[in-house]
Write an enzyme that holds these catalytic residues in place. Structure first.
Site, PDB file in Angstrom:
ATOM      1  N   LYS A 172       0.846  -1.178   0.000  1.00  0.00           N
ATOM      2  CA  LYS A 172       0.000   0.000   0.000  1.00  0.00           C
ATOM      3  C   LYS A 172       0.889   1.238   0.000  1.00  0.00           C
ATOM      4  O   LYS A 172       1.844   1.325   0.772  1.00  0.00           O
ATOM      5  CB  LYS A 172      -0.931  -0.010   1.217  1.00  0.00           C
ATOM      6  N   ASP A 202      -0.846  -0.521  -4.269  1.00  0.00           N
ATOM      7  CA  ASP A 202      -2.226  -0.067  -4.158  1.00  0.00           C
ATOM      8  C   ASP A 202      -2.207   1.357  -3.621  1.00  0.00           C
ATOM      9  O   ASP A 202      -1.797   1.592  -2.486  1.00  0.00           O
ATOM     10  CB  ASP A 202      -3.000  -0.993  -3.211  1.00  0.00           C
ATOM     11  N   GLU A 228      -3.165  -0.466  -8.179  1.00  0.00           N
ATOM     12  CA  GLU A 228      -4.604  -0.382  -7.955  1.00  0.00           C
ATOM     13  C   GLU A 228      -5.007   1.072  -7.721  1.00  0.00           C
ATOM     14  O   GLU A 228      -4.362   1.789  -6.970  1.00  0.00           O
ATOM     15  CB  GLU A 228      -5.008  -1.214  -6.732  1.00  0.00           C
ATOM     16  N   ASP A 253     -10.438  -0.657  -8.417  1.00  0.00           N
ATOM     17  CA  ASP A 253     -10.898  -1.239  -7.157  1.00  0.00           C
ATOM     18  C   ASP A 253     -12.105  -0.457  -6.643  1.00  0.00           C
ATOM     19  O   ASP A 253     -13.250  -0.826  -6.886  1.00  0.00           O
ATOM     20  CB  ASP A 253      -9.748  -1.226  -6.141  1.00  0.00           C
ATOM     21  N   LYS A 280     -14.065  -7.334  -4.576  1.00  0.00           N
ATOM     22  CA  LYS A 280     -14.325  -7.568  -3.155  1.00  0.00           C
ATOM     23  C   LYS A 280     -15.834  -7.821  -3.011  1.00  0.00           C
ATOM     24  O   LYS A 280     -16.629  -6.867  -3.075  1.00  0.00           O
ATOM     25  CB  LYS A 280     -13.912  -6.365  -2.318  1.00  0.00           C
TER      26      LYS A 280
END
Length: 366
Positions: A172, A202, A228, A253, A280
């Site tokens: 991240k 991400d 992402e 995402d 997700k």
């Protein structure tokens, strides 16, 4: 007390709230997480409370569209109303029922009902779907997730993941200084080539549109697999430009959240034309809706992978089984089960960068 697939049945439902405690401060671009609330749904047949189906509704703070102040009251209304409904007792019937019973505005609740009812349908053994993950204990490759924090904390995580044998690492970015993040990526690349270790990042929408291309060009120097959501959701034209011109593959995402209709999902993919989408189920509407996204993506040549959304092992088990119902060709984002001090004990294990279901381990009490 399993029912024949062509039966229509009624079930009873209850729920309980469980606060999951992180083992560390989990940094994201939207702040630091120390706890997370999940709501476990239990369904049983009237007159037979021994067989139980379990599901989990766990909206993500500041991200899920159903992260609303009155969430528990909304969930309670669905739970209380379930006993009055008749359900076509088949996998397709259950998914159709959940699609119509739970509104699009409550994706995590729909996913929870899908989980619980399918678990009960398969005998209350935590089997959600017919899949080799549950029956044949097929391992699923996953990425090792590096959480945001100071440079030393992130470096420590990287070293741990490499020692554990992960071949794909996801970091991240967007919270600390960009140069520090590049140094961390460089640390990995100095030791491992792209053939040895796959790197994903991400950004969670942390870049502004005017700076995004410069940062993507810099990140591409580290032979990354993808990034992402480089910019915030809702900027379709900017994302379209980035996906077309970026030297680095882009995965959507947050962009998928709140897109309900099939024609709107198709329109989004056609307009932006991303290289990948991240799915997700808790955020996009559960099993049936995730399958629709996959069908659209595959028909347009868009790649995808599945990611958990900080669920407990109840939700992670369901997502893993859904993932295993497809031909997996790249690591998935299913490594969140080890985040919590007080997770539900389960047969889920992570071994050498894979998640698997170990039948010799029992489920803990919920």
């Amino acid at each position: 007390m399993n029912k024949k697939p062509d039966n229509t049945v009624k079930v009873n439902a209850k729920y309980l709230r469980h606060t999951l405690d992180f083992k560390f401060d989990a940094g994201t671009s939207r702040g630091v997480l120390r706890t997370k609330d999940s709501f476990f749904i239990k369904v049983t047949f009237p007159g037979d409370s021994k067989m139980e189906g379990w599901g989990e509704a766990g909206p993500l703070p500041k991200l899920s569209i159903d992260d609303v102040p009155n969430f528990e009251n909304i969930l309670k209304a669905y739970v209380n109303g379930l006993s009055e409904k008749e359900i076509d007792w088949s996998e397709a019937g259950i998914l159709e029922f959940c699609k119509t019973y739970v509104m699009d505005a409550h994706p995590s609740i729909r996913f929870a009902f899908e989980m619980a009812l399918l678990d009960l349908f398969h005998g209350g053994k935590r089997q959600i779907l017919e899949n080799d993950f549950y029956r044949q204990h097929m391992p699923i490759p996953i990425n090792g997730l590096i959480w945001m924090g100071d440079e030393s904390f992130m470096l420590k995580q990287i070293e741990e993941k490499l020692e554990l044998g992960f071949s794909c690492i996801k970091m991240k970015i967007g919270a600390i200084d960009f140069k520090q993040e590049c140094r961390l990526l460089g640390f990995i690349r100095e030791r491992f080539t792209a053939e040895q270790i796959t790197l994903r990042v991400d950004a969670n929408g942390a870049f502004s549109p005017h700076e995004a291309m410069d940062k993507l060009e810099r990140l591409a120097e580290f032979d990354l697999h993808s990034i992402e959501q480089p910019i915030k959701a809702g900027q379709w034209d900017e994302l379209k430009r980035l996906c077309k011109e970026s030297p680095l593959d882009i995965a959507l995402d947050e962009e998928l959240i709140g897109i309900y209709a099939k024609e709107d999902r198709k329109k989004l993919l056609e307009h932006i034309n991303p290289q990948y989408i991240i799915l997700k189920p808790t955020l996009v509407g559960g099993i049936r809706d995730t399958r629709e996204w996959i069908w659209l993506a595959e028909n347009m040549g868009v790649g995808w992978w599945m990611t958990s959304a900080l669920e407990s092992n109840i939700g992670l088990n369901a997502i893993s089984q859904l993932t295993a119902s497809y031909d997996i060709y790249m690591p998935q984002g299913l490594g969140t089960g080890q985040l919590y001090k007080n997770n539900v004990a389960s047969p889920l294990e992570i071994v050498s960068g894979n998640i698997l279901y170990n039948p010799s381990t029992d489920w803990g009490k919920i």
